[in-house]
Design a protein around this motif. Structure first.
Motif, PDB file in Angstrom:
ATOM      1  N   VAL A 101       3.547  24.346 -21.345  1.00 55.03           N
ATOM      2  CA  VAL A 101       2.195  24.027 -20.897  1.00 55.03           C
ATOM      3  C   VAL A 101       1.983  24.548 -19.481  1.00 55.03           C
ATOM      4  CG1 VAL A 101       2.810  21.734 -20.000  1.00 55.03           C
ATOM      5  CG2 VAL A 101       0.463  22.196 -20.750  1.00 55.03           C
ATOM      6  N   ASP A 102       0.784  25.040 -19.223  1.00 52.18           N
ATOM      7  CA  ASP A 102       0.429  25.606 -17.921  1.00 52.18           C
ATOM      8  C   ASP A 102      -0.537  24.654 -17.224  1.00 52.18           C
ATOM      9  OD1 ASP A 102       0.055  27.288 -15.777  1.00 52.18           O
ATOM     10  OD2 ASP A 102      -1.299  28.657 -16.822  1.00 52.18           O
ATOM     11  N   ARG A 103       0.006  23.764 -16.401  1.00 53.80           N
ATOM     12  CA  ARG A 103      -0.808  22.812 -15.655  1.00 53.80           C
ATOM     13  C   ARG A 103      -1.149  23.386 -14.275  1.00 53.80           C
ATOM     14  NH1 ARG A 103      -2.724  18.246 -18.601  1.00 53.80           N
ATOM     15  NH2 ARG A 103      -1.023  17.377 -19.847  1.00 53.80           N
TER      16      ARG A 103
ATOM     17  N   LEU B 122      -7.808  20.391 -24.918  1.00 54.87           N
ATOM     18  CA  LEU B 122      -7.012  21.601 -25.108  1.00 54.87           C
ATOM     19  C   LEU B 122      -6.183  21.897 -23.853  1.00 54.87           C
ATOM     20  CD1 LEU B 122      -9.550  23.977 -26.863  1.00 54.87           C
ATOM     21  CD2 LEU B 122      -7.511  22.958 -27.885  1.00 54.87           C
ATOM     22  N   LYS B 123      -4.925  22.286 -24.071  1.00 55.71           N
ATOM     23  CA  LYS B 123      -4.048  22.677 -22.980  1.00 55.71           C
ATOM     24  C   LYS B 123      -3.616  24.131 -23.164  1.00 55.71           C
ATOM     25  CE  LYS B 123      -3.745  18.097 -22.556  1.00 55.71           C
ATOM     26  NZ  LYS B 123      -4.451  17.141 -23.452  1.00 55.71           N
ATOM     27  N   LYS B 124      -3.571  24.856 -22.059  1.00 57.45           N
ATOM     28  CA  LYS B 124      -3.116  26.248 -22.089  1.00 57.45           C
ATOM     29  C   LYS B 124      -1.599  26.285 -22.194  1.00 57.45           C
ATOM     30  CE  LYS B 124      -3.259  30.525 -19.364  1.00 57.45           C
ATOM     31  NZ  LYS B 124      -3.695  31.119 -18.069  1.00 57.45           N
ATOM     32  N   MET B 125      -1.092  27.050 -23.155  1.00 60.79           N
ATOM     33  CA  MET B 125       0.338  27.210 -23.377  1.00 60.79           C
ATOM     34  C   MET B 125       0.695  28.685 -23.195  1.00 60.79           C
ATOM     35  SD  MET B 125       0.971  24.021 -24.251  1.00 60.79           S
ATOM     36  CE  MET B 125       2.648  24.089 -24.902  1.00 60.79           C
ATOM     37  N   VAL B 126       1.669  28.971 -22.346  1.00 64.26           N
ATOM     38  CA  VAL B 126       2.087  30.342 -22.068  1.00 64.26           C
ATOM     39  C   VAL B 126       3.468  30.585 -22.674  1.00 64.26           C
ATOM     40  CG1 VAL B 126       2.564  32.046 -20.278  1.00 64.26           C
ATOM     41  CG2 VAL B 126       0.733  30.392 -19.951  1.00 64.26           C
TER      42      VAL B 126
END
Length: 202
Positions: A142-144, A189-193
């Motif tokens: 996850v990209d917090r 929604l969470k950005k996942m890299v």
């Protein structure tokens, strides 16, 4: 904590279902912390984990202290993963049939510093190589935001550890996953890299 007091198990495919309760509880406990801040439920977890028991080539390596699962890691052919995990690779024109996806790598705080993080990668990489048909491994994180209000002052990301393991962050490979953050009323929604590594030479 002494490493010699721990026991280890390996399970593949449908065998993984036998430890769903243990794995679900561990995932909820570890992912509760930053950066995931996951407000999970056992029922949701057990439904999600079916992708592993439904994949004959999926793999679980778990660590027990007595009858308690204190650490675990999983991997699965990318073709058997969810659409949101496969999509970035499909969009990039990659052959997903050549990619093995590494799922969670989770360990309770008091069992860290024993070398188990490296053991988790060793076990997954060995499993992926055993098929001779995969050329790439990957996982996502996850990209917090750096200024996230829940970020602990002493937080250290795992980036350096992953780089030492030979993995490279690919900012162009991005997915979005939805879950309920602690204290929230609605899922967001969470950005996942993604991070990747060629299997050759492993």
């Amino acid at each position: 904590m002494k490493k010699e007091n721990l026991t280890f198990i390996r399970k593949t495919g449908s065998e993984i279902e036998s430890v769903f309760d243990d794995l679900a509880a561990l995932r909820i406990a570890v992912f509760h912390d930053f950066p995931y801040l996951y407000e999970g439920s056992v029922a949701y977890e057990k439904e999600y984990l079916k992708i592993y028991s439904n994949s004959k080539d999926a793999f679980l390596f778990a660590v027990y202290d007595g009858d308690k699962m204190v650490g675990a890691t999983t991997c699965i052919p990318l073709t058997d993963e969810t659409d949101e995990v496969k999509k970035p690779f499909i969009d990039a024109g990659s052959d997903v049939s050549k990619i093995f996806y590494f799922g969670e790598s989770i360990l309770l705080h008091e069992y860290r510093g024993l070398g188990l993080g490296h053991r988790f990668f060793d076990e997954r990489e060995s499993h992926a190589k055993s098929f001779d048909s995969y050329s790439l491994t990957c996982f996502c994180s996850v990209d917090r935001a750096d200024n996230h209000p829940a970020k602990p002052t002493d937080y250290r990301p795992n980036d350096l550890f992953w780089i030492k393991r030979g993995y490279q962050k690919e900012p162009s490979l991005v997915s979005y996953m939805q879950w309920l953050d602690i204290g929230d009323n609605e899922e967001t929604l969470k950005k996942m890299v993604f991070w990747v590594r060629e299997l050759q030479g492993l």
